[in-house]
Design an enzyme around this catalytic site. Structure first.
Site, PDB file in Angstrom:
ATOM      1  N   LEU A  14     -16.523 -15.010 -26.926  1.00 43.07           N
ATOM      2  CA  LEU A  14     -15.918 -15.843 -27.968  1.00 43.07           C
ATOM      3  C   LEU A  14     -16.695 -17.127 -28.199  1.00 43.07           C
ATOM      4  CD1 LEU A  14     -12.111 -15.558 -27.163  1.00 43.07           C
ATOM      5  CD2 LEU A  14     -13.310 -14.646 -29.167  1.00 43.07           C
ATOM      6  N   GLY A  15     -17.205 -17.703 -27.143  1.00 49.52           N
ATOM      7  CA  GLY A  15     -17.912 -18.965 -27.321  1.00 49.52           C
ATOM      8  C   GLY A  15     -18.421 -19.508 -26.007  1.00 49.52           C
ATOM      9  N   GLY A  17     -19.040 -23.212 -23.953  1.00 47.57           N
ATOM     10  CA  GLY A  17     -18.724 -24.630 -23.933  1.00 47.57           C
ATOM     11  C   GLY A  17     -19.603 -25.369 -22.955  1.00 47.57           C
ATOM     12  N   LYS A  36     -11.464 -18.162 -19.883  1.00 48.60           N
ATOM     13  CA  LYS A  36     -12.450 -19.208 -19.678  1.00 48.60           C
ATOM     14  C   LYS A  36     -12.733 -19.336 -18.192  1.00 48.60           C
ATOM     15  CE  LYS A  36     -13.108 -24.128 -20.442  1.00 48.60           C
ATOM     16  NZ  LYS A  36     -13.170 -25.081 -21.532  1.00 48.60           N
ATOM     17  N   ASP A 133      -9.883 -34.819 -23.453  1.00 48.43           N
ATOM     18  CA  ASP A 133     -11.038 -34.163 -24.083  1.00 48.43           C
ATOM     19  C   ASP A 133     -10.686 -33.687 -25.496  1.00 48.43           C
ATOM     20  OD1 ASP A 133     -13.653 -33.262 -24.222  1.00 48.43           O
ATOM     21  OD2 ASP A 133     -13.266 -31.389 -23.153  1.00 48.43           O
TER      22      ASP A 133
HETATM   23  P1  ATP Z   1     -15.221 -28.056 -23.331  1.00 48.66           P
HETATM   24  O1  ATP Z   1     -15.904 -27.375 -22.201  1.00 48.66           O
HETATM   25  O2  ATP Z   1     -15.399 -29.526 -23.295  1.00 48.66           O
HETATM   26  O3  ATP Z   1     -13.809 -27.638 -23.547  1.00 48.66           O
HETATM   27  P2  ATP Z   1     -15.715 -26.469 -25.664  1.00 48.66           P
HETATM   28  O4  ATP Z   1     -14.292 -26.596 -26.105  1.00 48.66           O
HETATM   29  O5  ATP Z   1     -16.767 -26.491 -26.720  1.00 48.66           O
HETATM   30  O6  ATP Z   1     -16.063 -27.604 -24.638  1.00 48.66           O
HETATM   31  P3  ATP Z   1     -14.882 -24.044 -24.365  1.00 48.66           P
HETATM   32  O7  ATP Z   1     -13.546 -24.647 -24.096  1.00 48.66           O
HETATM   33  O8  ATP Z   1     -15.568 -23.331 -23.269  1.00 48.66           O
HETATM   34  O9  ATP Z   1     -15.910 -25.138 -24.860  1.00 48.66           O
HETATM   35  O10 ATP Z   1     -14.724 -23.081 -25.605  1.00 48.66           O
HETATM   36  C1  ATP Z   1     -15.842 -22.500 -26.242  1.00 48.66           C
HETATM   37  C2  ATP Z   1     -15.414 -21.820 -27.534  1.00 48.66           C
HETATM   38  O11 ATP Z   1     -14.652 -20.652 -27.206  1.00 48.66           O
HETATM   39  C3  ATP Z   1     -14.508 -22.639 -28.445  1.00 48.66           C
HETATM   40  O12 ATP Z   1     -15.238 -23.484 -29.308  1.00 48.66           O
HETATM   41  C4  ATP Z   1     -13.772 -21.543 -29.214  1.00 48.66           C
HETATM   42  O13 ATP Z   1     -14.550 -21.106 -30.300  1.00 48.66           O
HETATM   43  C5  ATP Z   1     -13.661 -20.430 -28.188  1.00 48.66           C
HETATM   44  N1  ATP Z   1     -12.333 -20.420 -27.552  1.00 48.66           N
HETATM   45  C6  ATP Z   1     -11.921 -21.140 -26.479  1.00 48.66           C
HETATM   46  N2  ATP Z   1     -10.647 -20.872 -26.147  1.00 48.66           N
HETATM   47  C7  ATP Z   1     -10.207 -19.961 -27.046  1.00 48.66           C
HETATM   48  C8  ATP Z   1      -8.947 -19.271 -27.266  1.00 48.66           C
HETATM   49  N3  ATP Z   1      -7.880 -19.495 -26.491  1.00 48.66           N
HETATM   50  N4  ATP Z   1      -8.870 -18.408 -28.311  1.00 48.66           N
HETATM   51  C9  ATP Z   1      -9.940 -18.206 -29.094  1.00 48.66           C
HETATM   52  N5  ATP Z   1     -11.141 -18.802 -28.954  1.00 48.66           N
HETATM   53  C10 ATP Z   1     -11.286 -19.675 -27.952  1.00 48.66           C
HETATM   54 MG    MG Z   2     -12.667 -26.308 -24.927  1.00 48.57          MG
END
Ligand code: ATP
Ligand code: MG
Length: 288
Positions: A14-15, A17, A36, A133
């Site tokens: 999905l992504g 971070g 995550k 955050d």
């Molecule tokens: P941080 O580590 O500071 O939270 P971040 O928010 O960019 O930084 P992640 O929380 O790891 O990183 O999330 C990365 C990406 O994954 C998000 O930008 C989003 O697109 C996707 N994502 C995260 N959680 C979900 C979810 N519950 N449902 C759908 N997509 C999600």
């Molecule tokens: Mg995040």
């Protein structure tokens, strides 16, 4: 029910971070969950249990404005959080999609503000914590039109752990957090971060010039706060709301529960807004 990693079926990435990846899985009950992996390590079973317990308590929320936790477990020595899947992704994803590069409609900004103020208020009042955050990446949307805060309490755990050398983005830090002149900064720092987030969403651009991280931090502390202007077609309510969020002096900045009675919030709380239609028009169709 509860589950662990072995019971999940991988669907797709999905992504990514600051701390790791978020992957989509199907749970034993058939539900899609966003998992995550957080680099929080624990040496003993007892420590692991304690950490899981903490995370579950913090995330056992009964708020429509907070992403729900479906399960938490350790796998590969890392804490894994299985969250409710928000199929519209984050507001960062929305910002990146080309058709949303222009201004975001004020009705949508209004619904985002209503959700985030209620989410922050719930976190503080029911769980006694601030978010720490707030940024477009941590506000998630779903095709049913729901808007929710994600990553509750993760920033604090990471700050407290050895992972703190791996600093996250600093662009949304309030001036007092950069100056370090308040021993314990408080929830008004989240309100500031939300103000910056809203300007970025509204205009499609981060409100400080991003030549270097140092210059951004310098500008946050030493330049006038960004804002929106009625002359550019924004309502008095949103301009005033954001001026309040982006008050540089934390003592003068309102708390989320005070902002819940702000005219901008009251207006959009009462309004019917087709968030899901807007999302459909904004996001390019994703392949499934
Ligand atoms: P941080 O580590 O500071 O939270 P971040 O928010 O960019 O930084 P992640 O929380 O790891 O990183 O999330 C990365 C990406 O994954 C998000 O930008 C989003 O697109 C996707 N994502 C995260 N959680 C979900 C979810 N519950 N449902 C759908 N997509 C999600
Ligand atoms: Mg995040």
């Amino acid at each position: 029910g509860s589950f662990d990693h072995s019971q999940l079926t991988f669907v797709r990435l999905l992504g990514r971070g600051g701390f790791g990846e978020v992957k989509l899985y199907r749970s034993p009950s058939g539900e899609l969950v966003a998992v995550k992996a957080v680099p929080l390590y624990a040496d003993t079973d007892k420590e692991r249990e304690h950490m899981l317990c903490e995370v579950r308590t913090l995330n056992s929320s009964d708020s429509d404005y907070l992403v729900r936790l479906r399960g938490a477990f350790f796998h590969d020595d890392k804490l894994h959080l299985a969250m409710e899947f928000m199929d519209g992704g984050s507001l960062r994803d929305v910002l990146k999609s080309s058709s949303a590069r222009q201004r975001m409609p004020e009705a949508i900004l209004g619904k985002i503000a209503v959700a985030v103020m209620h989410g922050m208020n719930y976190l503080k009042k029911e769980k006694g914590v601030m978010h720490r955050d707030i940024k477009p990446d941590n506000i998630l949307v779903a095709s049913d039109g729901s808007i929710k805060l994600a990553d509750l309490g993760i920033a604090k755990k990471l700050e407290d752990s050895i992972a703190k050398t791996n600093v996250g983005t600093t662009y949304y830090l309030a001036p007092e957090r950069i100056r370090g002149d308040v021993a314990e900064y408080n929830i008004t720092a989240d309100v500031w971060a939300f103000g910056v987030t809203m300007i970025e969403l509204a205009t499609g651009a981060f409100p400080y010039e991003v030549a270097s991280e140092f210059l951004v931090l310098d500008a946050i502390v030493n330049s006038p706060a960004p804002g929106l202007l009625p002359a550019d077609g924004w309502s008095e309510e949103i301009c005033h709301f954001l001026a309040a969020c982006l008050e540089k002096n934390p003592d003068m900045r309102p708390r989320p529960w005070e902002l819940l009675s702000h005219p901008f919030i009251l207006k959009w709380q009462a309004a019917e807004v087709a968030v899901s239609t807007w999302l459909d028009d904004t996001r390019p169709a994703t392949s499934s």
